[in-house]
Design a protein around this motif. Structure first.
Motif, PDB file in Angstrom:
ATOM      1  N   LEU A 212       0.861  -1.194   0.141  1.00 49.65           N
ATOM      2  CA  LEU A 212      -0.027   0.074  -0.041  1.00 49.65           C
ATOM      3  C   LEU A 212       0.929   1.253  -0.087  1.00 49.65           C
ATOM      4  O   LEU A 212       1.225   1.764   1.069  1.00 49.65           O
ATOM      5  N   SER A 213       1.296   1.719  -1.241  1.00 53.42           N
ATOM      6  CA  SER A 213       2.007   2.936  -1.190  1.00 53.42           C
ATOM      7  C   SER A 213       1.183   4.138  -1.490  1.00 53.42           C
ATOM      8  O   SER A 213       1.362   5.237  -1.348  1.00 53.42           O
ATOM      9  N   ASP A 214       0.245   3.744  -2.322  1.00 51.22           N
ATOM     10  CA  ASP A 214      -0.840   5.234  -2.852  1.00 51.22           C
ATOM     11  C   ASP A 214      -2.093   4.919  -2.291  1.00 51.22           C
ATOM     12  O   ASP A 214      -2.842   5.844  -2.819  1.00 51.22           O
ATOM     13  N   GLY A 215      -2.638   4.221  -1.352  1.00 50.70           N
ATOM     14  CA  GLY A 215      -3.805   4.162  -0.612  1.00 50.70           C
ATOM     15  C   GLY A 215      -4.494   2.896  -1.219  1.00 50.70           C
ATOM     16  O   GLY A 215      -4.401   2.521  -2.542  1.00 50.70           O
ATOM     17  N   LEU A 216      -5.390   2.419  -0.202  1.00 46.35           N
ATOM     18  CA  LEU A 216      -6.182   1.324  -0.653  1.00 46.35           C
ATOM     19  C   LEU A 216      -7.079   1.374  -1.843  1.00 46.35           C
ATOM     20  O   LEU A 216      -7.174   0.504  -2.599  1.00 46.35           O
ATOM     21  N   ALA A 217      -7.644   2.660  -1.907  1.00 49.42           N
ATOM     22  CA  ALA A 217      -8.569   2.985  -3.217  1.00 49.42           C
ATOM     23  C   ALA A 217      -7.534   2.597  -4.471  1.00 49.42           C
ATOM     24  O   ALA A 217      -8.296   2.333  -5.559  1.00 49.42           O
ATOM     25  N   SER A 218      -6.550   3.160  -4.566  1.00 46.08           N
ATOM     26  CA  SER A 218      -5.578   3.051  -5.760  1.00 46.08           C
ATOM     27  C   SER A 218      -5.109   1.580  -5.819  1.00 46.08           C
ATOM     28  O   SER A 218      -5.109   1.111  -6.816  1.00 46.08           O
ATOM     29  N   ASP A 219      -4.426   1.284  -4.671  1.00 47.84           N
ATOM     30  CA  ASP A 219      -3.478  -0.094  -4.856  1.00 47.84           C
ATOM     31  C   ASP A 219      -4.494  -1.318  -5.158  1.00 47.84           C
ATOM     32  O   ASP A 219      -3.975  -2.199  -5.684  1.00 47.84           O
ATOM     33  N   LEU A 220      -5.459  -1.316  -4.455  1.00 53.32           N
ATOM     34  CA  LEU A 220      -6.537  -2.555  -4.432  1.00 53.32           C
ATOM     35  C   LEU A 220      -6.896  -2.519  -5.956  1.00 53.32           C
ATOM     36  O   LEU A 220      -7.162  -3.627  -6.603  1.00 53.32           O
ATOM     37  N   MET A 221      -7.169  -1.329  -6.442  1.00 51.22           N
ATOM     38  CA  MET A 221      -7.730  -1.186  -8.023  1.00 51.22           C
ATOM     39  C   MET A 221      -6.540  -1.978  -8.873  1.00 51.22           C
ATOM     40  O   MET A 221      -6.926  -2.753  -9.940  1.00 51.22           O
ATOM     41  N   HIS A 222      -5.230  -1.794  -8.507  1.00 50.61           N
ATOM     42  CA  HIS A 222      -4.084  -2.341  -9.386  1.00 50.61           C
ATOM     43  C   HIS A 222      -4.355  -4.118  -9.389  1.00 50.61           C
ATOM     44  O   HIS A 222      -4.196  -5.023 -10.124  1.00 50.61           O
ATOM     45  N   ILE A 223      -4.720  -4.440  -8.088  1.00 50.80           N
ATOM     46  CA  ILE A 223      -5.198  -6.108  -8.022  1.00 50.80           C
ATOM     47  C   ILE A 223      -6.095  -6.305  -8.721  1.00 50.80           C
ATOM     48  O   ILE A 223      -6.420  -7.387  -9.613  1.00 50.80           O
ATOM     49  N   LEU A 224      -7.613  -5.526  -8.732  1.00 46.03           N
ATOM     50  CA  LEU A 224      -8.705  -5.886  -9.423  1.00 46.03           C
ATOM     51  C   LEU A 224      -8.561  -5.879 -10.905  1.00 46.03           C
ATOM     52  O   LEU A 224      -8.881  -6.773 -11.689  1.00 46.03           O
ATOM     53  N   ARG A 225      -7.508  -4.679 -11.344  1.00 41.21           N
ATOM     54  CA  ARG A 225      -7.380  -4.593 -12.967  1.00 41.21           C
ATOM     55  C   ARG A 225      -6.769  -5.906 -13.399  1.00 41.21           C
ATOM     56  O   ARG A 225      -6.848  -6.712 -14.359  1.00 41.21           O
ATOM     57  N   ALA A 226      -5.487  -6.350 -12.749  1.00 35.96           N
ATOM     58  CA  ALA A 226      -4.667  -7.276 -13.042  1.00 35.96           C
ATOM     59  C   ALA A 226      -5.496  -8.636 -12.871  1.00 35.96           C
ATOM     60  O   ALA A 226      -5.181  -9.627 -13.859  1.00 35.96           O
ATOM     61  N   SER A 227      -6.408  -8.841 -12.117  1.00 34.04           N
ATOM     62  CA  SER A 227      -6.973 -10.179 -11.867  1.00 34.04           C
ATOM     63  C   SER A 227      -8.352 -10.138 -12.480  1.00 34.04           C
ATOM     64  O   SER A 227      -9.176 -11.168 -12.354  1.00 34.04           O
ATOM     65  N   LYS A 228      -8.933  -9.231 -13.080  1.00 37.30           N
ATOM     66  CA  LYS A 228     -10.144  -9.029 -13.729  1.00 37.30           C
ATOM     67  C   LYS A 228     -11.188  -9.340 -12.643  1.00 37.30           C
ATOM     68  O   LYS A 228     -12.205 -10.036 -13.069  1.00 37.30           O
ATOM     69  N   VAL A 229     -11.367  -8.757 -11.669  1.00 46.32           N
ATOM     70  CA  VAL A 229     -12.378  -9.271 -10.583  1.00 46.32           C
ATOM     71  C   VAL A 229     -12.856  -7.739 -10.069  1.00 46.32           C
ATOM     72  O   VAL A 229     -12.309  -6.610 -10.268  1.00 46.32           O
ATOM     73  N   ARG A 230     -13.633  -7.937  -9.012  1.00 44.66           N
ATOM     74  CA  ARG A 230     -14.224  -6.823  -8.260  1.00 44.66           C
ATOM     75  C   ARG A 230     -14.078  -7.151  -6.802  1.00 44.66           C
ATOM     76  O   ARG A 230     -13.836  -8.365  -6.391  1.00 44.66           O
ATOM     77  N   ALA A 231     -14.061  -5.926  -6.175  1.00 43.63           N
ATOM     78  CA  ALA A 231     -13.954  -6.013  -4.636  1.00 43.63           C
ATOM     79  C   ALA A 231     -15.298  -5.279  -3.849  1.00 43.63           C
ATOM     80  O   ALA A 231     -15.770  -4.283  -4.409  1.00 43.63           O
ATOM     81  N   GLU A 232     -15.574  -5.851  -2.803  1.00 43.46           N
ATOM     82  CA  GLU A 232     -16.658  -5.191  -1.871  1.00 43.46           C
ATOM     83  C   GLU A 232     -15.725  -5.249  -0.609  1.00 43.46           C
ATOM     84  O   GLU A 232     -15.285  -6.090   0.316  1.00 43.46           O
ATOM     85  N   ILE A 233     -15.718  -3.913  -0.131  1.00 43.13           N
ATOM     86  CA  ILE A 233     -14.928  -3.411   1.136  1.00 43.13           C
ATOM     87  C   ILE A 233     -15.954  -2.983   2.146  1.00 43.13           C
ATOM     88  O   ILE A 233     -16.505  -1.888   1.937  1.00 43.13           O
ATOM     89  N   GLU A 234     -15.959  -3.503   3.320  1.00 45.56           N
ATOM     90  CA  GLU A 234     -16.631  -3.030   4.393  1.00 45.56           C
ATOM     91  C   GLU A 234     -15.804  -1.888   5.088  1.00 45.56           C
ATOM     92  O   GLU A 234     -14.850  -2.194   5.682  1.00 45.56           O
ATOM     93  N   LEU A 235     -16.437  -0.674   5.114  1.00 46.49           N
ATOM     94  CA  LEU A 235     -15.560   0.448   5.465  1.00 46.49           C
ATOM     95  C   LEU A 235     -15.369   0.271   7.230  1.00 46.49           C
ATOM     96  O   LEU A 235     -14.215   0.595   7.529  1.00 46.49           O
TER      97      LEU A 235
END
Lengths: 312, 312
Positions: A212-235
């Motif tokens: 996590l270097s750029d924040g969860l909102a940004s870095d999790l998106m890198h995983i989602l894009r690379a894995s072609k999936v979606r995430a549900e995050i409980e705040l």
């Protein structure tokens, strides 16, 4: 043009003009090269520029020396590998040649020694303006232990390895003229999860990982894009001593973010706690669907215009 | 404190705090890592800073992109290895984001394609002052083909692979306000001897090698110190279209300098000429004795206060 567009443009332009020796290039925390005995080398590089990544009057030279290495160690950890060697390039204005440079190297050396990382090369030059530092780190691990951004699967638990938002809150303190608060010290002294990353590399139930270097909102998106999936995050599940917004959008936490098979997660968390004395935090799950983060508050999706942090 | 003292200080301070995986660290053109199948990876890094290594108004972005890669390819060639992958970090002021950055990448890509080097990673960031570029290149070769600075032996011929001093003379033209002379173009467009380095790596009669980045007076001393030998250099044998002094003290020629067994040299030179269409230049020989370059003019040692070029 932001950093991601720039990098994407480079990637398109270069295509596969190169050789077959690189297992994996631009697009993960590290590039991967084959090493002897079925191992893999991972390689990462990061540049810190005065006035952009740090202010010389609110960061000591010693802290900066450690930080320049730390951010790269974090990238190696995010691959599940162990850092091994570093290469340091530094451009120094005249006034930084003597004591400042010596203290910078003290900080760099201290963190190197802590993680048994050899300084294997580099470059030193003068600078007519500010300090610029580039560090390249090479790590190594068994190839089958490597974790990529592309490994997340529907059903995985999304996990973070520590509290988020502290560094961003500390940066805010520094910019507000309070450079010595506990949070400011956390910002100035990032602690890469080197042992944690190597340990998680050895767990097959961990399917994808990033730091996590750029924040969860940004870095999790890198995983989602690379894995072609979606995430549900409980705040409410996001661990943070500051605000959820800062936890999600703030940069430079350098905590690991990974996804893991749900069936094995309880045991993984228990072993992690036993090994490192701190808990893992399950913050959501991977699902099928369009690549996007769905923020959940009290069981209901909420719309948030959250973006990660960018240096570009 | 000059660059060499700084690096020497780092080396002493770090000692062997690291791991056994690095075959060779600070002190040669590249660090060396073990690669699969008895091969070795070599790793080098170089930083270019605006106002120190280049002036933005007398170097095009395309030339700078190529040069930033070229100087690293030259280091890989000097090890006898073949470059394989690069990592590019670049700090860009706002006014360089669009067209300038695109042209920079064109130059970088062109030279990458020419030598089949993959861009495997990097970092882009903004800069509040000038452009700073760091490139790290990884090469590969069979371990037994590696050439080190430390391999020179008494009796070896000292050889340079092309004319010297042109780049320094070109820099002088540029600083004199004549940026478009043929020599100035040579300065702005260094041509690393990539194929030559790989080919010389395959010749066991080549005992030591380095690339000429800081001038013969400086770079030959690196070989002499590492090999604990002495050299006698015949000034009239130094190939240069400019002055001998500039040829010996000028930087950035990026020609290879090596030492080779005397018995095999005639055949080596013949094969090199047949392969590359340009001659090798024997300029002197390695002898036993205190580590020093003895300049010879008409058979007689002469005293010269010649130093290499330094960016620090």
């Amino acid at each position: 043009m932001g950093e991601f567009e720039f990098i994407e443009g480079i990637r398109r332009a270069f295509g596969d003009n190169g050789r077959g020796d690189i297992i994996f290039g631009i697009g993960d925390d590290c590039a991967v090269l084959p090493a002897p005995d079925g191992d893999a080398f991972v390689v990462t590089t990061d540049m810190l520029v005065e006035g952009v990544h740090f202010l010389r009057d609110s960061t000591t030279a010693r802290e900066l020396g450690a930080k320049a290495l730390a951010v790269n160690l974090s990238d190696v950890a995010a691959m599940g590998a162990r850092p091994m060697a570093s290469f340091l390039s530094i451009a120094l204005p005249t006034e930084c040649r003597g004591e400042w440079a010596a203290e910078f190297m003290d900080g760099y050396r201290e963190l190197s020694a802590q993680h048994e990382v050899t300084l294997a090369g580099g470059d030193t030059t003068s600078s007519l303006s500010g300090v610029a530092v580039n560090v390249c780190v090479i790590g190594r691990t068994a190839a089958e232990r490597l974790k990529f951004r592309s490994g997340a699967r529907a059903g995985d638990i999304v996990v973070v390895c520590g509290p988020l938002g502290e560094s961003a809150a500390g940066l805010r303190d520094i910019l507000d003229g309070r450079p010595d608060t506990p949070l400011a010290r956390i910002h100035r002294n990032p602690t890469p999860q080197v042992a944690e990353g190597e340990w998680l590399g050895g767990r097959p139930e961990v399917h994808s990982m990033i730091d996590l270097s750029d924040g969860l909102a940004s870095d999790l998106m890198h995983i989602l894009r690379a894995s072609k999936v979606r995430a549900e995050i409980e705040l409410s599940a996001i661990p943070t001593p500051v605000s959820v917004e800062l936890a999600v959008t703030g940069g430079e936490d350098y905590k690991l973010l990974f996804t893991a098979a749900p069936d094995d997660f309880a045991r993984l968390a228990e072993n992690y706690l036993a090994r490192f004395g701190s808990p893992l935090h399950a913050v959501g799950r991977i699902v099928n669907g369009p690549t996007e983060i769905v923020w959940i508050e009290n069981g209901t999706p909420v719309t948030k215009e959250w973006r990660g942090f960018t240096h570009f």
